[in-house]
Write a protein that holds these residues in place. Structure first.
Motif, PDB file in Angstrom:
ATOM      1  N   ALA A 193      17.326  74.277  55.294  1.00  0.00           N
ATOM      2  CA  ALA A 193      16.654  74.100  54.014  1.00  0.00           C
ATOM      3  C   ALA A 193      17.666  74.032  52.868  1.00  0.00           C
ATOM      4  N   TYR A 194      18.672  74.925  52.896  1.00  0.00           N
ATOM      5  CA  TYR A 194      19.692  74.908  51.847  1.00  0.00           C
ATOM      6  C   TYR A 194      20.562  73.654  51.937  1.00  0.00           C
ATOM      7  N   LYS A 195      20.910  73.232  53.156  1.00  0.00           N
ATOM      8  CA  LYS A 195      21.763  72.059  53.316  1.00  0.00           C
ATOM      9  C   LYS A 195      21.027  70.770  52.964  1.00  0.00           C
ATOM     10  N   MET A 231      18.612  83.858  38.297  1.00  0.00           N
ATOM     11  CA  MET A 231      19.414  84.066  39.494  1.00  0.00           C
ATOM     12  C   MET A 231      18.712  83.494  40.720  1.00  0.00           C
ATOM     13  N   LEU A 232      19.525  83.142  41.704  1.00  0.00           N
ATOM     14  CA  LEU A 232      19.057  82.682  43.005  1.00  0.00           C
ATOM     15  C   LEU A 232      19.626  83.647  44.038  1.00  0.00           C
ATOM     16  N   MET A 233      18.784  84.167  44.938  1.00  0.00           N
ATOM     17  CA  MET A 233      19.275  85.111  45.946  1.00  0.00           C
ATOM     18  C   MET A 233      19.001  84.577  47.349  1.00  0.00           C
ATOM     19  N   ILE A 234      20.036  84.610  48.201  1.00  0.00           N
ATOM     20  CA  ILE A 234      19.917  84.127  49.579  1.00  0.00           C
ATOM     21  C   ILE A 234      20.328  85.260  50.521  1.00  0.00           C
ATOM     22  N   HIS A 235      19.614  85.385  51.648  1.00  0.00           N
ATOM     23  CA  HIS A 235      19.951  86.449  52.601  1.00  0.00           C
ATOM     24  C   HIS A 235      19.363  86.131  53.975  1.00  0.00           C
ATOM     25  N   LEU A 271      23.256  84.715  43.224  1.00  0.00           N
ATOM     26  CA  LEU A 271      23.984  83.644  42.558  1.00  0.00           C
ATOM     27  C   LEU A 271      23.531  83.506  41.112  1.00  0.00           C
ATOM     28  N   THR A 272      24.494  83.438  40.197  1.00  0.00           N
ATOM     29  CA  THR A 272      24.170  83.126  38.813  1.00  0.00           C
ATOM     30  C   THR A 272      23.835  81.643  38.705  1.00  0.00           C
ATOM     31  N   ALA A 273      23.378  81.241  37.542  1.00  0.00           N
ATOM     32  CA  ALA A 273      23.007  79.840  37.352  1.00  0.00           C
ATOM     33  C   ALA A 273      24.196  78.921  37.610  1.00  0.00           C
ATOM     34  N   SER A 274      25.351  79.249  37.042  1.00  0.00           N
ATOM     35  CA  SER A 274      26.534  78.393  37.217  1.00  0.00           C
ATOM     36  C   SER A 274      26.997  78.377  38.670  1.00  0.00           C
ATOM     37  N   GLU A 275      26.891  79.515  39.371  1.00  0.00           N
ATOM     38  CA  GLU A 275      27.292  79.555  40.781  1.00  0.00           C
ATOM     39  C   GLU A 275      26.348  78.720  41.642  1.00  0.00           C
ATOM     40  N   ALA A 276      25.058  78.762  41.349  1.00  0.00           N
ATOM     41  CA  ALA A 276      24.091  77.962  42.110  1.00  0.00           C
ATOM     42  C   ALA A 276      24.352  76.476  41.923  1.00  0.00           C
ATOM     43  N   VAL A 277      24.696  76.080  40.693  1.00  0.00           N
ATOM     44  CA  VAL A 277      25.006  74.670  40.423  1.00  0.00           C
ATOM     45  C   VAL A 277      26.296  74.267  41.136  1.00  0.00           C
ATOM     46  N   ALA A 278      27.295  75.139  41.114  1.00  0.00           N
ATOM     47  CA  ALA A 278      28.575  74.827  41.762  1.00  0.00           C
ATOM     48  C   ALA A 278      28.404  74.614  43.266  1.00  0.00           C
ATOM     49  N   LEU A 279      27.497  75.369  43.877  1.00  0.00           N
ATOM     50  CA  LEU A 279      27.254  75.225  45.315  1.00  0.00           C
ATOM     51  C   LEU A 279      26.376  74.022  45.644  1.00  0.00           C
ATOM     52  N   GLY A 280      25.673  73.501  44.653  1.00  0.00           N
ATOM     53  CA  GLY A 280      24.776  72.378  44.892  1.00  0.00           C
ATOM     54  C   GLY A 280      23.337  72.789  45.145  1.00  0.00           C
ATOM     55  N   LEU A 281      23.043  74.107  45.092  1.00  0.00           N
ATOM     56  CA  LEU A 281      21.674  74.567  45.299  1.00  0.00           C
ATOM     57  C   LEU A 281      20.821  74.387  44.043  1.00  0.00           C
ATOM     58  N   ALA A 282      21.449  74.087  42.930  1.00  0.00           N
ATOM     59  CA  ALA A 282      20.754  73.721  41.692  1.00  0.00           C
ATOM     60  C   ALA A 282      21.512  72.557  41.077  1.00  0.00           C
ATOM     61  N   ASP A 340      29.818  73.916  52.128  1.00  0.00           N
ATOM     62  CA  ASP A 340      30.570  74.380  53.293  1.00  0.00           C
ATOM     63  C   ASP A 340      29.673  75.312  54.113  1.00  0.00           C
ATOM     64  N   GLU A 341      29.359  74.897  55.348  1.00  0.00           N
ATOM     65  CA  GLU A 341      28.387  75.662  56.128  1.00  0.00           C
ATOM     66  C   GLU A 341      28.908  77.038  56.513  1.00  0.00           C
ATOM     67  N   VAL A 342      30.178  77.164  56.799  1.00  0.00           N
ATOM     68  CA  VAL A 342      30.731  78.470  57.150  1.00  0.00           C
ATOM     69  C   VAL A 342      30.585  79.437  55.975  1.00  0.00           C
ATOM     70  N   GLU A 343      30.920  78.967  54.778  1.00  0.00           N
ATOM     71  CA  GLU A 343      30.798  79.810  53.589  1.00  0.00           C
ATOM     72  C   GLU A 343      29.335  80.121  53.287  1.00  0.00           C
ATOM     73  N   LEU A 344      28.461  79.129  53.499  1.00  0.00           N
ATOM     74  CA  LEU A 344      27.027  79.343  53.269  1.00  0.00           C
ATOM     75  C   LEU A 344      26.504  80.447  54.185  1.00  0.00           C
ATOM     76  N   ARG A 345      26.855  80.392  55.459  1.00  0.00           N
ATOM     77  CA  ARG A 345      26.398  81.422  56.394  1.00  0.00           C
ATOM     78  C   ARG A 345      26.940  82.803  56.009  1.00  0.00           C
ATOM     79  N   ARG A 346      28.175  82.833  55.535  1.00  0.00           N
ATOM     80  CA  ARG A 346      28.737  84.117  55.113  1.00  0.00           C
ATOM     81  C   ARG A 346      27.948  84.697  53.935  1.00  0.00           C
ATOM     82  N   MET A 347      27.596  83.849  52.972  1.00  0.00           N
ATOM     83  CA  MET A 347      26.873  84.321  51.797  1.00  0.00           C
ATOM     84  C   MET A 347      25.456  84.764  52.159  1.00  0.00           C
ATOM     85  N   VAL A 348      24.821  84.017  53.047  1.00  0.00           N
ATOM     86  CA  VAL A 348      23.473  84.397  53.474  1.00  0.00           C
ATOM     87  C   VAL A 348      23.513  85.747  54.183  1.00  0.00           C
TER      88      VAL A 348
END
Length: 370
Positions: free
Chosen positions: A158-160, A124-128, A181-192, A167-175
């Motif tokens: 750093a994430y961008k 997992m990857l965790m952002i906050h 984030l699961t492995a597949s979710e991290a890949v879908a966002l581009g962080l993996a 999507d920066e708006v969505e990224l800020r909301r998640m942070v």
């Protein structure tokens, strides 16, 4: 001077794992050499600092070998995480970041500096949001809030850098929401970049006490904390106790302490070890050196003798020093590389001998030599 240290939300530093979790190794022949770095623990003062990471990697890196940096970390100091992020980014295409179980908080920032990120299928990857503690008047706290806002921008950047199309708006909301984030979710966002083979997530739970302090830690991870530890095998007692040479052990303590520059700890070590055996003495000497180093790093060397005399381990001393530093107003960060050629100490002039001067004057006046 205001001091600011930005943490993950884990609160007090967790108890370090018993095993040595930070290591580097190189394998293969010169033409097929590879370097692996394992960051399995907290990032920052209480774990692996960016200073140590950069120095150790530079000592092993030949400039051409591929480098894999494996993470299994709850996070830690944001600025150290950013420094490691930038160090990985400078390696270019040679660098692969690998999430073996968990890359949370500052660790998620650090791993995103790699050119390619591979996350295990059950990792997992965790952002906050950045977090800190503060004390002071209203103006001081406003400055801290501004600093946290600026730190937030550094996290987003750093994430961008890893996922420029996110999507920066969505990224800020998640942070802001503390998102796991699961492995597949991290890949879908581009962080993996890709999903690797699954590994045992339980390896990251040596710091489970800190994991429980997050607001939205997955129950699947927390449930593993309740599993009973594996039983420790009982070794048979020796048939005959070894003969202890107390004088030899006392001499060992004295010589080792003099060599290490901790001669003030000789008496404390003799008292705490009771000169039981050589293994106990050697372990106590190593622990005393670690305690001394921790106290010096915390700029509280005056507590070294007290901690050693009390028989505290290096792990316990970390907690004591943390409490003293927090109650004293915070931390001062020093991630600078060490100076390899310190200037030679200045030679002090010999102080005048006033008695000799007065005697010479009297002799000159009376014509009589003293």
């Amino acid at each position: 001077m205001n001091r600011l240290r930005i943490f993950n939300k884990a609160g007090d530093p967790p108890a370090p794992q018993n095993k040595h979790w930070y290591s580097l190794k190189a394998s293969g022949e010169a033409e097929a050499r590879s370097i692996e770095v394992y960051v399995y623990g907290e990032i920052g003062t209480w774990g692996i600092t960016a200073n140590q990471f950069v120095r150790d990697l530079a000592a092993m890196d030949d400039g051409v070998s591929p480098i894999v940096v494996a993470f299994n970390s709850i996070g830690g100091d944001l600025f150290d995480g950013l420094a490691i992020h930038n160090a990985l980014s400078r390696l270019g295409e040679r660098c692969t970041g690998r999430v073996d179980a968990l890359a949370a908080s500052a660790a998620s920032v650090a791993v995103c500096g790699a050119h390619k990120v591979v996350i295990a299928s059950n990792a997992m990857l965790m952002i906050h949001n950045p977090w800190t503690y503060a004390a002071g008047d209203a103006e001081d706290l406003r400055k801290v809030a501004t600093a946290l806002d600026q730190a937030m921008e550094a996290i987003i950047a750093a994430y961008k850098a890893k996922a420029p199309n996110i999507d920066e708006v969505e990224l800020r909301r998640m942070v802001n929401a503390e998102t796991w984030l699961t492995a597949s979710e991290a890949v879908a966002l581009g962080l993996a970049d890709s999903v690797g083979e699954g590994v045992s997530v339980k390896a990251c739970l040596g710091q489970g006490g800190a994991l429980q302090r997050y607001q939205h830690a997955p129950q699947a991870l927390l449930a593993q904390l309740e599993e009973p530890p594996e039983p420790t095998p009982i070794e048979p007692e020796p048939e005959k106790p070894p003969v202890v040479d107390s004088a030899k052990l006392a001499l060992l303590i004295t010589q080792s302490c003099n060599t290490a520059g901790i001669s003030n700890l000789i008496e404390a070590l003799i008292n705490t070890t009771k000169l039981a055996d050589e293994a106990t003495v050697n372990a106590a000497i190593s622990n005393a050196k670690a305690v001394r180093d921790l106290c010096v790093a915390a700029r509280l060397p005056e507590f070294t003798q007290e901690f050693v005399a009390a028989g505290l381990t290096a792990e316990a001393v970390r907690g004591r020093l943390f409490d003293k530093l927090v109650s004293g107003g915070g931390f001062e960060i020093d991630n600078s590389l060490p100076i390899s050629d310190d200037p030679a100490p200045k030679t002090q002039a010999k102080q005048p001998d006033t008695n000799a001067i007065y005697a010479a004057r009297r002799a000159a006046q009376t014509g009589v030599k003293a």
